[in-house]
Design an enzyme around this catalytic site. Structure first.
Site, PDB file in Angstrom:
ATOM      1  N   CYS A  30       9.521  -5.496 -11.171  1.00  0.00           N
ATOM      2  CA  CYS A  30      10.731  -4.856 -11.693  1.00  0.00           C
ATOM      3  C   CYS A  30      11.745  -5.855 -12.230  1.00  0.00           C
ATOM      4  CB  CYS A  30      11.387  -4.001 -10.600  1.00  0.00           C
ATOM      5  SG  CYS A  30      12.008  -4.961  -9.192  1.00  0.00           S
ATOM      6  N   GLY A  66       0.807  -1.225   0.000  1.00  0.00           N
ATOM      7  CA  GLY A  66       0.000   0.000   0.000  1.00  0.00           C
ATOM      8  C   GLY A  66       0.831   1.261   0.000  1.00  0.00           C
ATOM      9  N   GLY A  67       2.024   1.199  -0.604  1.00  0.00           N
ATOM     10  CA  GLY A  67       2.887   2.372  -0.638  1.00  0.00           C
ATOM     11  C   GLY A  67       2.274   3.550  -1.360  1.00  0.00           C
ATOM     12  N   SER A  84       2.979  -0.126  -9.810  1.00  0.00           N
ATOM     13  CA  SER A  84       4.382  -0.533  -9.672  1.00  0.00           C
ATOM     14  C   SER A  84       4.503  -1.962 -10.184  1.00  0.00           C
ATOM     15  CB  SER A  84       4.824  -0.444  -8.204  1.00  0.00           C
ATOM     16  OG  SER A  84       4.716   0.865  -7.711  1.00  0.00           O
TER      17      SER A  84
END
Length: 285
Positions: A72, A11-12, A69
């Site tokens: 990555c 939950g950034g 996000s």
């Protein structure tokens, strides 16, 4: 802003959003991440694979902003650099298909530096341009925001309204001592034989230092290239999950489910956002 938080993790983005708007819905395939999200934010994200989510479901939330996000690993220095061909990019590719059909008013994407110039970056850029939206490619590191942590990241911001680059802070980093637990967990200290085997490739810092390297998801199991280790009068130890959370700028009351293993906590933090940097990126919208 009425936000869709995609690949929501801990939950950034919700923490960074603050009073700029509200989260209409969050999604993450990880049940572990969703349990931590629910514990801290009160709402449980939808647990589903974003690679298969129908457009109608996303549109039904009435959101005007996407915050995301994506994984990555397809773009990171230690990954395979597979880009869109990496299976972990399936959800991103699908979301770009949905973006083509029903783009939001605004979007901010966060990823590692290797995302810039990748085929995924090119696809996102093409989608943004096709809808006549404005775009900024931003790069920032928490070390410029007063946090003693090196975590360079890329943010792609897009909006139907013109965007203007904002100045980046250049605050002096605080000492690591400010982020340490009041009481140490003795289990985090490394055994002498482990230290002897890996020490030549490890990064060591002391409490008075004002830097630490990027903590990745494998910090709980890897020793080289996974994050810094703390030198104390008693030996060498890992940073605790709560200490890493503070270095990311997560709220002071942030918690993990008690049943969550140490390794799982490190994995979730390794996929997390630096909150002050993400908030700066949102300020561009």
């Amino acid at each position: 802003m009425r936000v869709l938080e995609l690949f929501s993790g801990l939950g950034g983005w919700r923490c960074a959003l603050g009073d700029r708007g509200s989260v209409a819905a969050a999604y993450d395939v990880s049940e572990v991440a969703n349990a931590a999200y629910a514990l801290n934010h009160g709402d449980e994200p939808g647990t589903r694979e974003l690679a298969t989510i129908p457009l109608a479901e996303l549109v039904a939330h009435g959101a005007d902003t996407w915050l995301l996000s994506p994984p990555c690993q397809p773009f990171c220095r230690m990954g395979n650099r597979g880009g869109l061909e990496d299976r972990r990019s399936r959800a991103f590719r699908h979301l770009m298909d949905l973006f083509r059909e029903a783009p939001p008013e605004r979007l901010v994407l966060e990823n590692v530096s290797g995302f810039l110039g990748s085929d995924a970056h090119a696809l996102l850029t093409e989608r943004i341009r096709a809808h006549g939206m404005h775009r900024l490619d931003l790069q920032a590191c928490p070390s410029r925001f007063g946090l003693p942590n090196q975590r360079p990241r890329v943010f792609v911001a897009a909006s139907r309204k013109p965007l203007e680059a904002r100045p980046m802070p250049d605050l002096p980093s605080r000492a690591l001592a400010d982020f340490l637990d009041a009481e140490e967990d003795e289990a985090l200290y490394l055994r002498p034989e482990v230290l002897a085997r890996h020490r030549h490739g490890m990064d060591f810092v002391a409490p008075e230092d004002r830097r630490s390297t990027c903590f990745i998801g494998g910090y709980g199991q890897r020793f080289v290239g996974s994050g810094s280790f703390l030198l104390t009068g008693r030996g060498v130890r890992r940073f605790s999950p709560s200490e890493v959370a503070r270095l990311l700028g997560l709220p002071g009351g942030f918690r993990f489910p008690e049943s969550l293993s140490l390794e799982a906590r490190y994995r979730l933090l390794g996929n997390g956002l630096s909150i002050p940097v993400a908030a700066w990126a949102l300020d561009h919208l």
